[in-house]
Design an enzyme around this catalytic site. Structure first.
Site, PDB file in Angstrom:
ATOM      1  N   LYS A 119       0.835  -1.219   0.000  1.00  0.00           N
ATOM      2  CA  LYS A 119       0.000   0.000   0.000  1.00  0.00           C
ATOM      3  C   LYS A 119       0.861   1.257   0.000  1.00  0.00           C
ATOM      4  O   LYS A 119       0.458   2.271  -0.550  1.00  0.00           O
ATOM      5  CB  LYS A 119      -0.984  -0.012   1.176  1.00  0.00           C
ATOM      6  CG  LYS A 119      -2.026  -1.108   1.023  1.00  0.00           C
ATOM      7  CD  LYS A 119      -3.427  -0.689   1.411  1.00  0.00           C
ATOM      8  CE  LYS A 119      -4.398  -1.744   0.901  1.00  0.00           C
ATOM      9  NZ  LYS A 119      -5.727  -1.699   1.477  1.00  0.00           N
ATOM     10  N   LYS A 201      -4.214 -10.275  -7.097  1.00  0.00           N
ATOM     11  CA  LYS A 201      -5.442 -10.448  -6.308  1.00  0.00           C
ATOM     12  C   LYS A 201      -6.560  -9.562  -6.866  1.00  0.00           C
ATOM     13  O   LYS A 201      -6.302  -8.422  -7.240  1.00  0.00           O
ATOM     14  CB  LYS A 201      -5.126 -10.034  -4.858  1.00  0.00           C
ATOM     15  CG  LYS A 201      -6.213 -10.326  -3.861  1.00  0.00           C
ATOM     16  CD  LYS A 201      -5.869  -9.765  -2.478  1.00  0.00           C
ATOM     17  CE  LYS A 201      -6.425  -8.369  -2.313  1.00  0.00           C
ATOM     18  NZ  LYS A 201      -6.708  -7.974  -0.926  1.00  0.00           N
ATOM     19  N   LYS A 204     -10.773  -4.306  -4.905  1.00  0.00           N
ATOM     20  CA  LYS A 204     -11.752  -3.266  -5.215  1.00  0.00           C
ATOM     21  C   LYS A 204     -11.078  -1.950  -5.597  1.00  0.00           C
ATOM     22  O   LYS A 204     -11.701  -1.096  -6.198  1.00  0.00           O
ATOM     23  CB  LYS A 204     -12.742  -3.083  -4.064  1.00  0.00           C
ATOM     24  CG  LYS A 204     -12.118  -2.795  -2.710  1.00  0.00           C
ATOM     25  CD  LYS A 204     -13.209  -2.473  -1.687  1.00  0.00           C
ATOM     26  CE  LYS A 204     -13.252  -3.375  -0.488  1.00  0.00           C
ATOM     27  NZ  LYS A 204     -12.236  -3.187   0.515  1.00  0.00           N
TER      28      LYS A 204
HETATM   29  P1  ATP Z   1      -8.456  -3.071  -0.891  1.00  0.00           P
HETATM   30  O1  ATP Z   1      -8.738  -3.578  -2.270  1.00  0.00           O
HETATM   31  O2  ATP Z   1      -9.001  -1.703  -0.623  1.00  0.00           O
HETATM   32  O3  ATP Z   1      -7.062  -3.303  -0.433  1.00  0.00           O
HETATM   33  P2  ATP Z   1      -9.485  -5.481   0.211  1.00  0.00           P
HETATM   34  O4  ATP Z   1     -10.706  -5.825  -0.579  1.00  0.00           O
HETATM   35  O5  ATP Z   1      -8.224  -6.202  -0.021  1.00  0.00           O
HETATM   36  O6  ATP Z   1      -9.325  -3.930   0.091  1.00  0.00           O
HETATM   37  P3  ATP Z   1     -10.969  -5.695   2.710  1.00  0.00           P
HETATM   38  O7  ATP Z   1     -12.178  -5.097   2.143  1.00  0.00           O
HETATM   39  O8  ATP Z   1     -10.670  -5.215   4.048  1.00  0.00           O
HETATM   40  O9  ATP Z   1      -9.697  -5.526   1.786  1.00  0.00           O
HETATM   41  O10 ATP Z   1     -11.094  -7.272   2.738  1.00  0.00           O
HETATM   42  C1  ATP Z   1     -12.158  -7.886   3.392  1.00  0.00           C
HETATM   43  C2  ATP Z   1     -11.960  -9.360   3.399  1.00  0.00           C
HETATM   44  O11 ATP Z   1     -11.967  -9.863   2.065  1.00  0.00           O
HETATM   45  C3  ATP Z   1     -10.617  -9.807   4.010  1.00  0.00           C
HETATM   46  O12 ATP Z   1     -10.848 -10.929   4.816  1.00  0.00           O
HETATM   47  C4  ATP Z   1      -9.776 -10.173   2.824  1.00  0.00           C
HETATM   48  O13 ATP Z   1      -8.832 -11.185   3.129  1.00  0.00           O
HETATM   49  C5  ATP Z   1     -10.825 -10.706   1.868  1.00  0.00           C
HETATM   50  N1  ATP Z   1     -10.394 -10.545   0.468  1.00  0.00           N
HETATM   51  C6  ATP Z   1     -10.102  -9.386  -0.160  1.00  0.00           C
HETATM   52  N2  ATP Z   1      -9.781  -9.604  -1.456  1.00  0.00           N
HETATM   53  C7  ATP Z   1      -9.863 -10.948  -1.641  1.00  0.00           C
HETATM   54  C8  ATP Z   1      -9.641 -11.823  -2.769  1.00  0.00           C
HETATM   55  N3  ATP Z   1      -9.291 -11.342  -3.949  1.00  0.00           N
HETATM   56  N4  ATP Z   1      -9.824 -13.152  -2.601  1.00  0.00           N
HETATM   57  C9  ATP Z   1     -10.195 -13.653  -1.400  1.00  0.00           C
HETATM   58  N5  ATP Z   1     -10.419 -12.896  -0.303  1.00  0.00           N
HETATM   59  C10 ATP Z   1     -10.255 -11.565  -0.407  1.00  0.00           C
END
Ligand code: ATP
Ligand code: LTN
Length: 336
Positions: A119, A201, A204
């Protein structure tokens, strides 16, 4: 309320940031598993708005997204009568315990967190202290509720290990204070990859909107994104390390239909991407349709959402205070 009365049950805690719109990755990696254990466990789920401001947020959007995540928790099957649903900034004990735990976290161990490194590279103009401290606040979230299990995607594993290290250090100095939390990571779906670049990954905050599917996407957008999904050079529908694109789509299809990976490979044996990609799209459209519709309904009823998060904060605040009082006493703060 069961959370307060039933001490026999184990506790589950997790959080999602309202930093944007939720993706299929958030759902399959984490939120899908939240309701599964509502009967057997004390479940506490939080919208972590304090974590979200480690990256600059538009205030109006943050407010809207916070309610959206809460609505989506309910739309994904969480029942406010069974689980505690609340907003992190409504329970001040998170920030308070976060401060104490800062003093039991080593600079070196926090510096090793890969999410911080990623980040800070991504937001090079805003590498703030909160971004660095993010995992310590997350440890406070978890440890405040004497959590046994934390359902998350695999990207959060390192943060849970840090929370365990902090808990162990504190327990070692002051005698048992915190329960040691265990991660709960799904076998399939722990890391859903971007549809545009399956080596990354699904996130969002990806600048390429074709890489992610949002829970609120319209069916035609979902179909378009899957039809355009990046796949691999040969057209066999099998899971393989050198076929990250197809492997990702197989996982998604398996999770959306409840089939095993083997069943999916069999179903598409001898068929090509022309059959497979639209089938994945349709399965995801059907998976997300009820969630989207329920979310839309809930967002029309702000009074109900307000009642849910107010009651949630009250229950969470009561539980959190018990741990915080214990911590304050152990470190030597004078009782107020
Ligand atoms: P950002 O994209 O803003 O970094 P994020 O989507 O990675 O955000 P969170 O919204 O806090 O982060 O994630 C919420 C949950 O979703 C966490 O448990 C994270 O491990 C899970 N998660 C996020 N992206 C994935 C993915 N691509 N596959 C599986 N699990 C995910
Ligand atoms: N760091 C997590 C969100 C999060 C969380 C938590 C998850 C904050 N506090 C406590 C589980 C438990 C993320 O970005 N995915």
């Amino acid at each position: 309320m069961s959370v307060m009365s039933d001490n026999q049950k184990k506790t589950i805690f997790s959080g999602v940031q309202p930093s944007g719109k939720l993706t299929l990755g958030n759902y399959l990696g984490a939120i899908k598993n939240f309701p599964l254990l509502q009967e057997e466990y004390n479940c506490i789920y939080c919208v972590v708005d304090m974590h979200a401001i480690t990256v600059r947020q538009d205030p109006a959007a943050l407010r809207r997204q916070t309610l959206e995540v809460l609505a989506q928790y309910i739309a994904c099957g969480l029942d406010p009568e069974k689980s505690v649903l609340f907003i992190q900034s409504h329970v001040p004990a998170h920030a308070e315990l976060g401060w104490v735990l800062n003093c039991y976290t080593m600079f070196g161990e926090a510096s090793r967190m890969t999410q911080f490194k990623d980040k800070s590279a991504k937001h090079a103009d805003n590498v703030n202290v909160g971004l660095f401290d993010y995992p310590v606040l997350m440890a406070a979230d978890i440890l405040l509720y004497q959590t046994d299990m934390v359902p998350v995607g695999v990207d959060q594993l390192q943060h849970i290990e840090l929370a365990r290290n902090i808990a162990q250090r504190f327990n070692g100095v002051y005698s048992d204070t915190f329960v040691m939390p265990e991660p709960y990571i799904p076998k399939t779906g722990a890391k859903i990859m971007s549809l545009a670049d399956p080596t990354r990954k699904m996130s969002k905050s990806d600048e390429n909107a074709n890489g992610f599917v949002l829970l609120m996407d319209k069916p035609e957008d979902i179909m378009r994104k899957f039809k355009r999904a990046v796949t691999d050079s040969d057209s066999r529908i099998i899971v393989s390390e050198d076929k990250p694109g197809v492997s990702n789509l197989i996982s998604i299809y398996a999770l959306a239909t409840g089939k095993t990976i083997e069943q999916v490979q069999e179903e598409f044996q001898g068929k090509g991407y022309g059959d497979f990609k639209p089938a994945v799209g349709e399965a995801v459209v059907e998976l997300l349709r009820p969630i989207r519709e329920k979310t839309e309904d809930l967002l029309k009823n702000k009074d109900y959402l307000e009642q849910v998060y107010r009651e949630g904060a009250q229950k969470a605040g009561y539980l959190a205070r018990k741990t915080l009082d214990k911590v304050y006493r152990k470190v030597g703060f004078v009782k107020r």
